[in-house]
Enzyme design. Structure first.
Site, PDB file in Angstrom:
ATOM      1  CG  ASP A  64       5.751   2.337  -6.791  1.00 58.44           C
ATOM      2  OD1 ASP A  64       6.189   1.223  -7.125  1.00 58.44           O
ATOM      3  OD2 ASP A  64       6.205   2.982  -5.835  1.00 58.44           O
ATOM      4  CG  ASN A  94       2.252  -3.586 -10.087  1.00 58.99           C
ATOM      5  OD1 ASN A  94       1.237  -2.955  -9.820  1.00 58.99           O
ATOM      6  ND2 ASN A  94       2.779  -3.616 -11.304  1.00 58.99           N
ATOM      7  CD1 TRP A  97      -3.142  -4.874  -4.370  1.00 60.45           C
ATOM      8  CD2 TRP A  97      -2.382  -6.653  -5.504  1.00 60.45           C
ATOM      9  NE1 TRP A  97      -4.226  -5.625  -4.740  1.00 60.45           N
ATOM     10  CE2 TRP A  97      -3.792  -6.723  -5.437  1.00 60.45           C
ATOM     11  CE3 TRP A  97      -1.686  -7.667  -6.176  1.00 60.45           C
ATOM     12  CZ2 TRP A  97      -4.518  -7.767  -6.023  1.00 60.45           C
ATOM     13  CZ3 TRP A  97      -2.400  -8.697  -6.752  1.00 60.45           C
ATOM     14  CH2 TRP A  97      -3.806  -8.744  -6.663  1.00 60.45           C
ATOM     15  CG  HIS A 105       4.897  -7.006 -11.910  1.00 60.58           C
ATOM     16  ND1 HIS A 105       4.946  -5.706 -11.476  1.00 60.58           N
ATOM     17  CD2 HIS A 105       6.063  -7.576 -11.490  1.00 60.58           C
ATOM     18  CE1 HIS A 105       6.089  -5.483 -10.823  1.00 60.58           C
ATOM     19  NE2 HIS A 105       6.770  -6.615 -10.814  1.00 60.58           N
ATOM     20  CG  LEU A 125      -5.169   6.869 -25.378  1.00 64.78           C
ATOM     21  CD1 LEU A 125      -5.196   8.149 -24.535  1.00 64.78           C
ATOM     22  CD2 LEU A 125      -5.556   5.688 -24.478  1.00 64.78           C
ATOM     23  NE  ARG A 163       5.902   6.822  -6.740  1.00 66.68           N
ATOM     24  CZ  ARG A 163       7.160   6.566  -6.995  1.00 66.68           C
ATOM     25  NH1 ARG A 163       7.897   7.441  -7.607  1.00 66.68           N
ATOM     26  NH2 ARG A 163       7.707   5.428  -6.601  1.00 66.68           N
ATOM     27  CD  GLU A 204      -1.370  21.500 -11.776  1.00 66.09           C
ATOM     28  OE1 GLU A 204      -1.253  21.366 -10.547  1.00 66.09           O
ATOM     29  OE2 GLU A 204      -1.043  22.529 -12.384  1.00 66.09           O
TER      30      GLU A 204
HETATM   31  C1  FPP Z   1       5.815  -0.935 -10.016  1.00 70.39           C
HETATM   32  O1  FPP Z   1       5.485  -1.743  -8.934  1.00 70.39           O
HETATM   33  C2  FPP Z   1       5.546  -1.603 -11.271  1.00 70.39           C
HETATM   34  C3  FPP Z   1       6.477  -1.996 -12.157  1.00 70.39           C
HETATM   35  C4  FPP Z   1       7.926  -1.767 -11.967  1.00 70.39           C
HETATM   36  C5  FPP Z   1       6.125  -2.744 -13.362  1.00 70.39           C
HETATM   37  C6  FPP Z   1       4.835  -2.351 -14.001  1.00 70.39           C
HETATM   38  C7  FPP Z   1       4.613  -3.286 -15.107  1.00 70.39           C
HETATM   39  C8  FPP Z   1       3.411  -3.715 -15.505  1.00 70.39           C
HETATM   40  C9  FPP Z   1       2.128  -3.285 -14.882  1.00 70.39           C
HETATM   41  C10 FPP Z   1       3.366  -4.739 -16.580  1.00 70.39           C
HETATM   42  C11 FPP Z   1       3.669  -4.260 -17.961  1.00 70.39           C
HETATM   43  C12 FPP Z   1       2.820  -3.159 -18.412  1.00 70.39           C
HETATM   44  C13 FPP Z   1       2.292  -3.008 -19.638  1.00 70.39           C
HETATM   45  C14 FPP Z   1       1.613  -1.729 -19.917  1.00 70.39           C
HETATM   46  C15 FPP Z   1       2.322  -4.011 -20.710  1.00 70.39           C
HETATM   47  P1  FPP Z   1       6.628  -2.248  -7.961  1.00 70.39           P
HETATM   48  O2  FPP Z   1       6.972  -3.650  -8.331  1.00 70.39           O
HETATM   49  O3  FPP Z   1       7.768  -1.290  -7.976  1.00 70.39           O
HETATM   50  O4  FPP Z   1       5.871  -2.200  -6.605  1.00 70.39           O
HETATM   51  P2  FPP Z   1       6.513  -2.095  -5.158  1.00 70.39           P
HETATM   52  O5  FPP Z   1       7.032  -0.690  -5.045  1.00 70.39           O
HETATM   53  O6  FPP Z   1       5.351  -2.355  -4.259  1.00 70.39           O
HETATM   54  O7  FPP Z   1       7.577  -3.134  -5.064  1.00 70.39           O
END
Ligand code: FPP
Length: 241
Positions: A20, A22, A25, A37, A132, A188, A207
């Site tokens: 969480d 992205n 950030w 992302h 893995l 998380r 955990e």
């Molecule tokens: C959470 O951050 C992230 C997501 C909902 C998407 C994650 C997706 C990727 C990293 C790309 C695809 C992955 C792979 C493995 C191919 P958020 O957008 O909810 O962050 P926020 O809470 O700050 O808005």
């Protein structure tokens, strides 16, 4: 004091991550959400590499939840594009590292193009003795998965394939779309202390570590701290030891 039956943990076998932060950030760095992302995928690559190094058996990542369909269309399309790009770029390297890819969730909702890519990625990286197992949740929700399991088992009972008294935890795992039966360590990032509908059945004894950093700021050093913290925990599974 720990008695002689107290076992020290090794590193976890099965790790799950809720990646969480992205979006926040990206905003913090005056960038578009999609760039958050994109940077998130870069961190995934590093954590996968480190997991291979540390002999983790499986890594299960929450890439797109059932609830994420409520996001703006442009963001959903950007994530779809990233998944396709990641598959195109990473499959040869993953194969080389003996990383076996598996996608799970309501994949059909993503359309033919992604389904074909997923089939290609899973086939190419299929491996008898993988180093893995990398499981990616797409269109996944823990509650929805449990509903699906109940429907599957109910129809098996109705068709007399299985008796009600024979239903146990294994029956649930077998009928779940989740490729891993139990998670040892759930991480998380992003600063919130919640589960957000991820792997509800499989985290029964996990955990749980909450890291107060956005996913694109998460480093292999942070990951190693989580793995080392896991080693220190006494896991009793309800026993008195
Ligand atoms: C959470 O951050 C992230 C997501 C909902 C998407 C994650 C997706 C990727 C990293 C790309 C695809 C992955 C792979 C493995 C191919 P958020 O957008 O909810 O962050 P926020 O809470 O700050 O808005």
């Amino acid at each position: 004091m720990a008695n002689k039956n107290t076992k020290k943990n090794n590193y976890p076998k099965n790790v799950g991550i809720i990646m969480d932060g992205n979006g926040r950030w990206a905003l913090k760095n005056s960038l578009k959400i999609s760039q958050g992302h994109k940077q998130g995928v870069e961190i995934v690559k590093k954590i996968v590499e480190e997991s291979v190094k540390q002999n983790i058996k499986s890594l299960t990542l929450y890439a797109f939840s059932s609830e994420n369909w409520k996001r703006p269309k442009a963001e959903i399309n950007a994530i779809k594009k990233l998944v396709i790009e990641a598959i195109n770029e990473q499959v040869p390297e993953l194969k080389e590292q003996k990383v076996s890819l598996k996608f799970f969730g309501h994949l059909n909702d993503f359309g033919k193009k992604i389904l074909q890519k997923i089939a290609y990625a899973e086939n190419k990286t299929k491996c008898k003795s993988s180093k893995l197992d990398l499981n990616i949740a797409l269109g996944y929700g823990g509650q929805q998965d449990i509903v699906d399991v109940v429907k599957n088992i109910s129809s098996m009972v109705l068709s007399k394939e299985i008796k009600i008294e024979d239903i146990n935890e294994k029956t649930i795992n077998k009928n779940s779309s989740v490729p891993v039966d139990e998670i040892d360590l759930l991480i998380r990032t992003g600063g919130d202390n919640r589960i957000s509908n991820f792997l509800l059945f499989q985290i029964a004894y996990a955990e749980i570590m909450f890291v107060d950093k956005y996913w694109p700021d998460f480093t292999t050093n942070d990951y190693m701290k989580c793995l080392n913290n896991f080693k220190k925990v006494s896991r009793r599974f309800g026993r008195r030891i």
